[in-house]
Design a protein around this motif. Structure first.
Motif, PDB file in Angstrom:
ATOM      1  N   ILE A  87       6.625  23.179  -2.012  1.00  0.00           N
ATOM      2  CA  ILE A  87       6.557  22.778  -3.418  1.00  0.00           C
ATOM      3  C   ILE A  87       5.350  21.872  -3.660  1.00  0.00           C
ATOM      4  O   ILE A  87       4.789  21.290  -2.728  1.00  0.00           O
ATOM      5  CB  ILE A  87       7.842  22.042  -3.847  1.00  0.00           C
ATOM      6  CG1 ILE A  87       8.028  20.759  -3.016  1.00  0.00           C
ATOM      7  CG2 ILE A  87       9.053  22.942  -3.693  1.00  0.00           C
ATOM      8  CD1 ILE A  87       9.201  19.909  -3.437  1.00  0.00           C
ATOM      9  N   LYS A  88       4.942  21.785  -4.920  1.00  0.00           N
ATOM     10  CA  LYS A  88       3.864  20.890  -5.318  1.00  0.00           C
ATOM     11  C   LYS A  88       4.446  19.512  -5.659  1.00  0.00           C
ATOM     12  O   LYS A  88       5.430  19.411  -6.386  1.00  0.00           O
ATOM     13  CB  LYS A  88       3.122  21.450  -6.531  1.00  0.00           C
ATOM     14  CG  LYS A  88       2.314  22.705  -6.246  1.00  0.00           C
ATOM     15  CD  LYS A  88       1.107  22.397  -5.353  1.00  0.00           C
ATOM     16  CE  LYS A  88       0.254  23.649  -5.167  1.00  0.00           C
ATOM     17  NZ  LYS A  88      -0.922  23.371  -4.286  1.00  0.00           N
ATOM     18  N   VAL A  89       3.821  18.477  -5.126  1.00  0.00           N
ATOM     19  CA  VAL A  89       4.287  17.111  -5.345  1.00  0.00           C
ATOM     20  C   VAL A  89       3.130  16.286  -5.925  1.00  0.00           C
ATOM     21  O   VAL A  89       1.995  16.358  -5.436  1.00  0.00           O
ATOM     22  CB  VAL A  89       4.779  16.464  -4.030  1.00  0.00           C
ATOM     23  CG1 VAL A  89       5.147  15.006  -4.252  1.00  0.00           C
ATOM     24  CG2 VAL A  89       5.955  17.232  -3.486  1.00  0.00           C
ATOM     25  N   VAL A 137      -0.237  17.646  -4.195  1.00  0.00           N
ATOM     26  CA  VAL A 137      -0.351  18.165  -2.827  1.00  0.00           C
ATOM     27  C   VAL A 137       0.862  19.036  -2.538  1.00  0.00           C
ATOM     28  O   VAL A 137       1.866  18.991  -3.240  1.00  0.00           O
ATOM     29  CB  VAL A 137      -0.434  17.021  -1.788  1.00  0.00           C
ATOM     30  CG1 VAL A 137      -1.667  16.158  -2.009  1.00  0.00           C
ATOM     31  CG2 VAL A 137       0.825  16.174  -1.826  1.00  0.00           C
ATOM     32  N   GLU A 138       0.764  19.832  -1.491  1.00  0.00           N
ATOM     33  CA  GLU A 138       1.878  20.710  -1.109  1.00  0.00           C
ATOM     34  C   GLU A 138       2.778  19.997  -0.100  1.00  0.00           C
ATOM     35  O   GLU A 138       2.303  19.363   0.840  1.00  0.00           O
ATOM     36  CB  GLU A 138       1.352  22.007  -0.499  1.00  0.00           C
ATOM     37  CG  GLU A 138       2.473  23.010  -0.171  1.00  0.00           C
ATOM     38  CD  GLU A 138       1.944  24.308   0.398  1.00  0.00           C
ATOM     39  OE1 GLU A 138       1.799  24.384   1.645  1.00  0.00           O
ATOM     40  OE2 GLU A 138       1.667  25.234  -0.388  1.00  0.00           O
ATOM     41  N   LEU A 139       4.079  20.097  -0.340  1.00  0.00           N
ATOM     42  CA  LEU A 139       5.073  19.519   0.559  1.00  0.00           C
ATOM     43  C   LEU A 139       6.018  20.611   1.018  1.00  0.00           C
ATOM     44  O   LEU A 139       6.591  21.339   0.203  1.00  0.00           O
ATOM     45  CB  LEU A 139       5.862  18.407  -0.150  1.00  0.00           C
ATOM     46  CG  LEU A 139       7.037  17.809   0.620  1.00  0.00           C
ATOM     47  CD1 LEU A 139       6.554  17.105   1.886  1.00  0.00           C
ATOM     48  CD2 LEU A 139       7.825  16.842  -0.252  1.00  0.00           C
ATOM     49  N   LYS A 140       6.173  20.753   2.327  1.00  0.00           N
ATOM     50  CA  LYS A 140       7.069  21.765   2.876  1.00  0.00           C
ATOM     51  C   LYS A 140       8.460  21.160   3.060  1.00  0.00           C
ATOM     52  O   LYS A 140       8.625  20.178   3.783  1.00  0.00           O
ATOM     53  CB  LYS A 140       6.528  22.283   4.200  1.00  0.00           C
ATOM     54  CG  LYS A 140       5.240  23.083   4.044  1.00  0.00           C
ATOM     55  CD  LYS A 140       4.768  23.653   5.374  1.00  0.00           C
ATOM     56  CE  LYS A 140       3.499  24.483   5.184  1.00  0.00           C
ATOM     57  NZ  LYS A 140       3.010  25.034   6.474  1.00  0.00           N
ATOM     58  N   SER A 164       0.812  -1.213   0.000  1.00  0.00           N
ATOM     59  CA  SER A 164       0.000   0.000   0.000  1.00  0.00           C
ATOM     60  C   SER A 164       0.850   1.269   0.000  1.00  0.00           C
ATOM     61  O   SER A 164       0.313   2.373  -0.030  1.00  0.00           O
ATOM     62  CB  SER A 164      -0.926   0.012   1.221  1.00  0.00           C
ATOM     63  OG  SER A 164      -0.164   0.034   2.419  1.00  0.00           O
ATOM     64  N   THR A 165       2.170   1.129   0.030  1.00  0.00           N
ATOM     65  CA  THR A 165       3.063   2.294   0.056  1.00  0.00           C
ATOM     66  C   THR A 165       3.557   2.611  -1.353  1.00  0.00           C
ATOM     67  O   THR A 165       3.986   1.717  -2.080  1.00  0.00           O
ATOM     68  CB  THR A 165       4.269   2.034   0.971  1.00  0.00           C
ATOM     69  OG1 THR A 165       3.810   1.689   2.280  1.00  0.00           O
ATOM     70  CG2 THR A 165       5.148   3.278   1.069  1.00  0.00           C
ATOM     71  N   ILE A 166       3.494   3.885  -1.705  1.00  0.00           N
ATOM     72  CA  ILE A 166       3.951   4.354  -3.015  1.00  0.00           C
ATOM     73  C   ILE A 166       5.172   5.246  -2.798  1.00  0.00           C
ATOM     74  O   ILE A 166       5.216   6.053  -1.864  1.00  0.00           O
ATOM     75  CB  ILE A 166       2.837   5.125  -3.744  1.00  0.00           C
ATOM     76  CG1 ILE A 166       1.693   4.175  -4.081  1.00  0.00           C
ATOM     77  CG2 ILE A 166       3.362   5.784  -5.006  1.00  0.00           C
ATOM     78  CD1 ILE A 166       0.512   4.831  -4.739  1.00  0.00           C
ATOM     79  N   TYR A 167       6.163   5.106  -3.677  1.00  0.00           N
ATOM     80  CA  TYR A 167       7.415   5.844  -3.556  1.00  0.00           C
ATOM     81  C   TYR A 167       7.594   6.757  -4.763  1.00  0.00           C
ATOM     82  O   TYR A 167       7.294   6.388  -5.895  1.00  0.00           O
ATOM     83  CB  TYR A 167       8.603   4.886  -3.455  1.00  0.00           C
ATOM     84  CG  TYR A 167       8.551   4.016  -2.212  1.00  0.00           C
ATOM     85  CD1 TYR A 167       9.173   4.411  -1.036  1.00  0.00           C
ATOM     86  CD2 TYR A 167       7.874   2.794  -2.220  1.00  0.00           C
ATOM     87  CE1 TYR A 167       9.136   3.623   0.104  1.00  0.00           C
ATOM     88  CE2 TYR A 167       7.819   2.003  -1.093  1.00  0.00           C
ATOM     89  CZ  TYR A 167       8.451   2.417   0.071  1.00  0.00           C
ATOM     90  OH  TYR A 167       8.388   1.638   1.205  1.00  0.00           O
ATOM     91  N   LEU A 168       8.118   7.965  -4.492  1.00  0.00           N
ATOM     92  CA  LEU A 168       8.384   8.945  -5.541  1.00  0.00           C
ATOM     93  C   LEU A 168       9.728   9.607  -5.262  1.00  0.00           C
ATOM     94  O   LEU A 168      10.012  10.002  -4.122  1.00  0.00           O
ATOM     95  CB  LEU A 168       7.288  10.009  -5.578  1.00  0.00           C
ATOM     96  CG  LEU A 168       7.495  11.171  -6.545  1.00  0.00           C
ATOM     97  CD1 LEU A 168       7.389  10.696  -7.984  1.00  0.00           C
ATOM     98  CD2 LEU A 168       6.495  12.293  -6.278  1.00  0.00           C
ATOM     99  N   SER A 169      10.574   9.715  -6.293  1.00  0.00           N
ATOM    100  CA  SER A 169      11.845  10.427  -6.175  1.00  0.00           C
ATOM    101  C   SER A 169      11.679  11.812  -6.781  1.00  0.00           C
ATOM    102  O   SER A 169      11.082  11.967  -7.848  1.00  0.00           O
ATOM    103  CB  SER A 169      12.966   9.659  -6.897  1.00  0.00           C
ATOM    104  OG  SER A 169      13.185   8.408  -6.274  1.00  0.00           O
ATOM    105  N   LEU A 170      12.244  12.826  -6.103  1.00  0.00           N
ATOM    106  CA  LEU A 170      12.049  14.220  -6.515  1.00  0.00           C
ATOM    107  C   LEU A 170      13.350  14.991  -6.364  1.00  0.00           C
ATOM    108  O   LEU A 170      14.053  14.848  -5.356  1.00  0.00           O
ATOM    109  CB  LEU A 170      10.948  14.852  -5.654  1.00  0.00           C
ATOM    110  CG  LEU A 170      10.468  16.246  -6.024  1.00  0.00           C
ATOM    111  CD1 LEU A 170       9.739  16.211  -7.357  1.00  0.00           C
ATOM    112  CD2 LEU A 170       9.553  16.800  -4.939  1.00  0.00           C
ATOM    113  N   SER A 171      13.683  15.817  -7.359  1.00  0.00           N
ATOM    114  CA  SER A 171      14.886  16.652  -7.304  1.00  0.00           C
ATOM    115  C   SER A 171      14.513  18.066  -6.865  1.00  0.00           C
ATOM    116  O   SER A 171      13.502  18.619  -7.314  1.00  0.00           O
ATOM    117  CB  SER A 171      15.571  16.709  -8.669  1.00  0.00           C
ATOM    118  OG  SER A 171      16.035  15.424  -9.040  1.00  0.00           O
ATOM    119  N   ILE A 172      15.348  18.655  -5.989  1.00  0.00           N
ATOM    120  CA  ILE A 172      15.174  20.058  -5.579  1.00  0.00           C
ATOM    121  C   ILE A 172      16.509  20.775  -5.752  1.00  0.00           C
ATOM    122  O   ILE A 172      17.572  20.152  -5.832  1.00  0.00           O
ATOM    123  CB  ILE A 172      14.695  20.169  -4.121  1.00  0.00           C
ATOM    124  CG1 ILE A 172      15.718  19.530  -3.160  1.00  0.00           C
ATOM    125  CG2 ILE A 172      13.328  19.515  -3.951  1.00  0.00           C
ATOM    126  CD1 ILE A 172      15.371  19.706  -1.682  1.00  0.00           C
TER     127      ILE A 172
END
Length: 383
Positions: A294-296, A303-306, A275-283
């Protein structure tokens, strides 16, 4: 003694009737079905339960199991090799000559020691259907229709095998019993055995006027279409059981079941584990150092992620309730976002000056690397 105690596996007595065995199987399969129970060992337990039911629900297999400890009948003699296998004195002992242990037993005692009557109702065979799903369809489920070929009860004769307006009659050879007595000459003398009637094939009935569509079999091939509701949260390799959607039964027995096996396509953006989903994101370096909102993307929408100031590369953030639904309505998992701090490959002069000022303010003595000798020569020719 049997290597596996199927009665103990299903939790029933050895004299349990068919209804008790079926009831126990349903209760235990619901408890240990892999779609419901994700505890370690549940899938293996379900396989054992299913194996036990397949034997104990079939009167012929059950009779063989009760007598020999195996649904396949006698597997050996005095701990040695089986009569039908690799040898009696080094040679096979099968259909040539006496015909195997079952036939010998039948010749001596006039029958195989019990078992299912050939005209008894029998459940049809199970079928399997593979359904391909997209990553999103597996998460949210869907309603769809599927079509597949199966053996069905003849719609013309209703399964009787007889031409409409006529009915099967009692077999003239076995007089409705489904069995006949056959005498064979053996080295021990003439022996009587009981065999399935070769006229009615054990049904006890003869069909004088056969159905023109099924030719007396009572079955016909059909393209079957049913509605399927794919539950939200299914995973690759899981299966769903649709009762009595398989092949038609024999002698008025129920249809078998249909098992739908799901194959889920991978996502280019997300990874999933249960049930867990993973996402990689560059900042950027500035976002990591100063912090940002930022928006994720999630499967449920952005959704917004601080991002707190001072975030390091490979930091992980949990978005609760933004994962995949758990089967059987047990809530929704989370999404884990892993951030990576990007290092720019090229800088303009203002960016270089700002970073030099930052280094100076940090008390660092930085000597910028201005590129290779080839780069310097190339730039000199451009002037």
């Amino acid at each position: 003694m049997a290597e596996k105690d199927y009665y103990e596996t299903l939790g029933v007595a050895r004299d349990a009737d068919d209804a008790a065995i079926k009831r126990a199987f349903r209760q235990m399969s619901k408890k240990y079905h892999p779609d419901i129970n994700h505890e370690p060992g549940a899938e293996q337990k379900f396989k054992e339960i299913n194996e036990a039911y397949q034997v104990l629900s079939d009167p012929q297999k059950r009779a063989a199991y009760d007598q020999y400890g195996s649904a396949d009948g006698p597997q050996g003699f005095g701990g040695g090799q089986g009569f039908g296998g690799q040898g009696f004195g080094g040679q096979g002992f099968s259909s040539q000559g006496f015909g195997g242990f079952d036939d010998i037993f039948s010749q001596f005692f006039g029958g195989g020691g019990g078992g299912q009557a050939p005209n008894a109702p029998r459940q049809g065979a199970d079928l399997q259907y593979r359904m391909d799903l997209t990553f999103t369809e597996a998460i949210f489920g869907k309603k769809t229709k599927i079509s597949y070929d199966r053996d069905a009860v003849c719609h013309t004769c209703g399964g009787s095998g007889a031409k409409p307006g006529t009915s099967p009659v009692t077999c003239s050879k076995c007089h409705g019993s489904g069995y006949i007595q056959v005498q064979r000459n053996t080295p021990l003398g003439a022996m009587m055995s009981r065999e399935v009637c070769d006229v009615c094939h054990g049904t006890g009935k003869e069909i004088k006027d056969k159905c023109v569509d099924c030719h007396g079999t009572g079955h016909q091939k059909e393209r079957h279409t049913i509605d399927v509701t794919v539950p939200a949260g299914v995973e690759d390799g899981q299966q769903m059981r649709l009762r009595e959607a398989g092949e038609a039964g024999q002698n008025g027995g129920p249809y078998g079941d249909l098992f739908i096996v799901f194959r889920v396509a991978e996502s280019a953006k997300y990874k999933r584990d249960g049930s867990t989903i993973y996402l990689s994101l560059s900042i950027s370096f500035a976002q990591a150092a100063l912090g940002d909102a930022i928006k994720v993307d999630t499967v449920h929408g952005p959704v917004e992620l601080k991002i707190p100031a001072g975030t390091q590369t490979d930091s992980k953030f949990r978005l609760r309730g933004k994962g995949a639904p758990r089967l059987q309505g047990a809530g929704t998992g989370d999404q884990i976002v892993t951030v990576t701090v990007k290092t720019p490959k090229s800088l303009n002069q203002k960016q270089k000056d700002a970073l030099m000022a930052f280094a100076a303010a940090s008390g660092e003595d930085v000597t910028p690397h201005e590129g290779s000798l080839f780069d310097k020569v190339r730039d000199a020719f451009k002037k």
